[in-house]
Design a protein around this motif. Sequence first.
Motif, PDB file in Angstrom:
ATOM      1  N   UNK A   1       0.742  -1.263   0.087  1.00  0.00           N
ATOM      2  CA  UNK A   1       0.116   0.070  -0.130  1.00  0.00           C
ATOM      3  C   UNK A   1       0.726   1.303  -0.082  1.00  0.00           C
ATOM      4  N   UNK A   2       0.265   2.374  -0.904  1.00  0.00           N
ATOM      5  CA  UNK A   2       1.148   3.546  -0.740  1.00  0.00           C
ATOM      6  C   UNK A   2       0.861   4.381   0.641  1.00  0.00           C
ATOM      7  N   UNK A   3       1.197   5.264   0.849  1.00  0.00           N
ATOM      8  CA  UNK A   3       0.898   5.963   2.207  1.00  0.00           C
ATOM      9  C   UNK A   3      -0.170   7.207   1.747  1.00  0.00           C
ATOM     10  N   UNK A   4      -1.261   6.575   1.490  1.00  0.00           N
ATOM     11  CA  UNK A   4      -2.523   7.189   1.005  1.00  0.00           C
ATOM     12  C   UNK A   4      -3.479   7.171   2.189  1.00  0.00           C
ATOM     13  N   UNK A   5      -4.283   8.059   2.358  1.00  0.00           N
ATOM     14  CA  UNK A   5      -5.486   7.947   3.136  1.00  0.00           C
ATOM     15  C   UNK A   5      -4.989   7.696   4.574  1.00  0.00           C
ATOM     16  N   UNK A   6      -5.464   6.633   5.103  1.00  0.00           N
ATOM     17  CA  UNK A   6      -5.304   6.297   6.706  1.00  0.00           C
ATOM     18  C   UNK A   6      -4.621   4.826   6.603  1.00  0.00           C
TER      19      UNK A   6
ATOM     20  N   UNK B   1     -14.609  10.439   8.542  1.00  0.00           N
ATOM     21  CA  UNK B   1     -14.787   9.070   9.551  1.00  0.00           C
ATOM     22  C   UNK B   1     -15.123   7.896   8.485  1.00  0.00           C
ATOM     23  N   UNK B   2     -15.249   8.280   7.224  1.00  0.00           N
ATOM     24  CA  UNK B   2     -15.299   7.007   6.443  1.00  0.00           C
ATOM     25  C   UNK B   2     -13.955   6.628   5.544  1.00  0.00           C
ATOM     26  N   UNK B   3     -13.808   5.381   5.144  1.00  0.00           N
ATOM     27  CA  UNK B   3     -12.734   4.818   4.381  1.00  0.00           C
ATOM     28  C   UNK B   3     -13.080   4.204   3.228  1.00  0.00           C
ATOM     29  N   UNK B   4     -12.404   3.953   1.944  1.00  0.00           N
ATOM     30  CA  UNK B   4     -12.847   3.028   1.093  1.00  0.00           C
ATOM     31  C   UNK B   4     -11.254   2.282   0.865  1.00  0.00           C
ATOM     32  N   UNK B   5     -11.503   0.897   0.987  1.00  0.00           N
ATOM     33  CA  UNK B   5     -10.377   0.012   1.028  1.00  0.00           C
ATOM     34  C   UNK B   5     -10.572  -0.969  -0.279  1.00  0.00           C
TER      35      UNK B   5
END
Length: 286
Positions: free
Chosen positions: A99-104, A217-221
């Motif tokens: 994974x890249x350093x993106x989002x959380x 507060x939401x994330x897309x994985x």
Amino acid sequence: YRMALGLGWGVAWLIFYGLRYRVSAAKARIREVFGMRYSNREVNRIAWQSWRDFCFTAVEMARIPVSSPAWIRSVVDVGDSDRKILAHVQTGRGAIIAAPHMGSWEMATLTSLACGVRLFTVTGNQKNQLVDEFIQRMRLGTGFEMLPRSSSVLKGVIRKIREGKVLALLPDVRSRTPGVAIQFLGKTANIAGGLGLIAKMTGVPVFPCVITRQGWTRHRYRLMDPVWPDANLEKKEDWRRITQEVFDVFDRAIREQPEQWFWFNKRWILDPLEPTADAAGDAVVP
């Protein structure tokens, strides 16, 4: 959760707008990649959101002890990614998630664990011992295994993958010694060789992973299609191909949502090579 992020937002604002920590460097990097595509105001927005999300990620790390798998699944949209990775690991074979350093990226780890993936990584010591102890303490309770970086760590990595476990990597930083030269963000980047090397040695696939923040507060994985080693290719050729294909996924994701990537990393991926630096262990995990 939102209140904790609100505190993180305040800290982020103070550092970004008050102390101006590495802000000029981040903006220069955005210009280096995108040229004049964005206005000065847009560049500032991209840099600010990147820094804010980094502080949000620190909050999410601190909240690991109260972040149950059920709660993780309630705030993260995983699509069909859980079925994709579980269908593979249920065969008894290991894998690599890059994974890249993106989002959380901390939430990417927690999401993988919540999906039932037996995850491990290789860690080096942080310069600040208190920070290092804090990180180790937070992660130990999640089932996320950590191998200390050493001259013999590669053997341990290969053993765990052959046991059916999944290696987690954040490879989008510059290698301090000659590694694998790839094309990334319009330039040549020098990447540590562990990603493609381990995949080639073990015969397991690399799943590129991109997690992005949707609001606060939401994330897309998302786990993308796996990159498999090619038995017909010579070792070094396949090593480079695997690395390039994974970074092509990262490249597209960053260009689509540049504000989601961490532009403040001290090991800026497009910095020139430092051939005299000592980077023992970089060949395994960046």
